[in-house]
Design a protein around this motif. Structure first.
Motif, short mmCIF file in Angstrom:
data_model
loop_
_atom_site.label_atom_id
_atom_site.label_comp_id
_atom_site.label_asym_id
_atom_site.label_seq_id
_atom_site.Cartn_x
_atom_site.Cartn_y
_atom_site.Cartn_z
N GLY A 1 -10.95 9.84 8.48
CA GLY A 1 -9.92 8.99 7.69
C GLY A 1 -10.40 8.31 6.57
O GLY A 1 -9.62 7.84 5.81
N GLY A 2 -11.70 8.10 6.56
CA GLY A 2 -12.43 7.67 5.42
C GLY A 2 -11.92 5.99 5.33
O GLY A 2 -11.58 5.48 6.20
N THR A 3 -12.22 5.43 3.91
CA THR A 3 -11.94 4.08 3.66
C THR A 3 -10.39 3.92 3.60
O THR A 3 -9.63 4.57 2.92
N SER A 4 -9.93 2.92 4.31
CA SER A 4 -8.50 2.58 4.40
C SER A 4 -8.32 1.45 3.23
O SER A 4 -8.81 0.52 3.58
N LEU A 5 -7.30 1.73 2.16
CA LEU A 5 -7.36 0.63 1.36
C LEU A 5 -6.09 -0.31 1.44
O LEU A 5 -5.37 0.08 2.18
N SER A 6 -6.24 -1.37 0.70
CA SER A 6 -5.19 -2.07 0.88
C SER A 6 -3.59 -1.75 0.43
O SER A 6 -2.75 -2.22 0.83
N PHE A 7 -3.64 -0.56 -0.34
CA PHE A 7 -2.35 -0.32 -0.78
C PHE A 7 -2.71 1.36 -0.79
O PHE A 7 -3.46 1.79 -1.38
N ASN A 8 -1.60 2.11 -0.75
CA ASN A 8 -1.51 3.58 -1.24
C ASN A 8 -2.55 4.50 -0.15
O ASN A 8 -2.87 5.77 -0.61
N THR A 9 -3.03 4.00 0.94
CA THR A 9 -3.68 4.99 1.90
C THR A 9 -2.94 5.15 3.27
O THR A 9 -2.11 4.18 3.50
N PRO A 10 -2.87 6.06 4.08
CA PRO A 10 -2.41 6.05 5.32
C PRO A 10 -2.29 4.81 5.93
O PRO A 10 -3.39 4.51 6.01
N ASP A 11 -1.35 4.33 6.45
CA ASP A 11 -1.49 3.18 7.51
C ASP A 11 -1.57 3.68 9.11
O ASP A 11 -0.50 4.41 9.33
N LYS A 12 -2.42 3.25 9.53
CA LYS A 12 -2.86 3.55 11.06
C LYS A 12 -1.93 3.16 12.06
O LYS A 12 -1.89 3.61 13.31
N TYR A 13 -1.38 2.07 11.68
CA TYR A 13 -0.65 1.32 12.56
C TYR A 13 1.00 1.73 12.49
O TYR A 13 1.87 1.93 13.58
N LEU A 14 1.76 1.73 11.37
CA LEU A 14 3.05 1.92 11.05
C LEU A 14 3.48 3.19 10.91
O LEU A 14 4.50 3.56 10.37
#
Length: 351
Positions: A113-126
């Protein structure tokens, strides 16, 4: 149930920023929830909104220079309480187990999954993608939430969450300090903060800009010297003299003219994001054992270190505070470099 909130976003690369309704996830045990007070506008917000790098997903809510006040914490949260000032930068999650994460370099996470960014990357929760800070509220894991130092102006401090760490990290890594000559290419959102941080580190700071007006502003910002880079004689005077050169320019430009400014073993570090390839002449790096390198934000621990360093040295950004209804105007001006030196949205005006 997820919470619906107001946000500012775009439906496509050729569409304006408009009012949207988005959802934030339910509070998890290790989450911090906060109302957003201020959010900076970074040049990469503009690039991603316009899909300049490809891969942008819509609808998009930009914003990764986010400051707010905590309204709720999960049952396992230890470092935050309701009422605290909190902040979120570019990173909101990573695998936590790969070699990069073990070195506190979450920005280079190579795990699943790599780094999750504060916008425009896959949302793991929703599901879908993450939505950024042009919004009323944010929910983030405690491990990726930062403390805003007491006494720091939260609006002027917001751009440090991206601009500040983007220049602090390479200045620290390449050893800026007493006895070093640090050059800053471009005096904009990144460059003006880089001047202040390099000066606070004890370096001799030289600015290089194509704007005569910014030459005159450089010393107010803390530079020891300033050079009009379109003047060949001024550039020649600094040949082979600069130890570390931070290149903040996000437009196509000739890096070879700046490589020739480097001393033996000097490094030119690219932190701007031009959307076209840059050409590097072989002899410009072979001569003097020079390096042309890059750097990308910083990890969570280093970002907190940067905030504390800036608080200690009274460093914030020069900002133009705008209301939510002026974001499209700000984007138009940003494309023309018409800002001194960072737009920040007063998110209270979104209501």
């Amino acid at each position: 149930m997820p919470t619906s909130i107001k946000a500012l976003g775009t439906q496509g690369s050729d569409q304006p920023i408009e009012l949207l309704t988005i959802e934030r996830r339910d509070l998890q045990p290790d989450d911090v929830q906060f109302d957003i007070l201020y959010c900076g506008i970074c040049h990469s917000d503009l690039h991603l909104a316009h899909n300049d790098f490809g891969g942008s997903r819509y609808p998009m809510v930009p914003g990764h220079e986010i400051v707010g006040r905590v309204t709720a914490v999960g049952s396992e949260v230890k470092r935050f309480k309701v009422g605290d000032m909190a902040a979120v930068g570019c990173i909101v999650d990573s695998c936590g187990t790969c070699p990069a994460c073990h070195r506190d370099l979450e920005q280079f996470c190579s795990g699943e999954g790599g780094t999750s960014l504060s916008f425009n990357t896959p949302d793991k929760y929703l599901g879908g993608v993450t939505f950024g800070g042009y919004s009323q509220a944010y929910v983030c894991k405690e491990a990726y939430t930062l403390h805003m130092p007491e006494g720091m102006d939260p609006a002027a401090g917001a751009p440090l969450l991206c601009a500040g760490i983007t220049v602090y990290s390479p200045l620290k890594h390449w050893g800026a300090g007493a006895g070093k000559v640090v050059g800053i290419v471009g005096i904009g959102g990144l460059g003006h903060v880089a001047i202040r941080i390099a000066r606070a580190m004890g370096a001799h700071v030289v600015c290089f800009t194509t704007s005569q007006g910014k030459v005159e502003d450089a010393k107010r910002l803390g530079a020891h010297e300033a050079v009009l880079s379109t003047d060949a004689d001024q550039m020649k005077a600094f040949a082979s003299r600069v130890d570390i050169l931070i290149d903040t320019v996000s437009a196509p430009h000739d890096v070879n003219a700046y490589l020739n400014l480097l001393a033996i073993d000097g490094s030119m570090v690219l932190v701007g994001l031009p959307n076209e390839p840059l050409q590097v002449g072989a002899f410009n790096v072979v001569k003097g054992r020079r390096s042309f390198s890059g750097s990308n934000i910083g990890g969570i621990a280093e970002t907190q270190e940067m905030l504390d360093f800036c608080a200690e040295h009274d460093i914030v950004a020069d900002i133009e505070l705008i209301s939510a209804d002026r974001v499209n105007e700000a984007y138009e001006r940003l494309e023309k470099n018409d800002v001194r030196y960072r737009f920040v949205i007063d998110m209270a005006t979104l209501a």
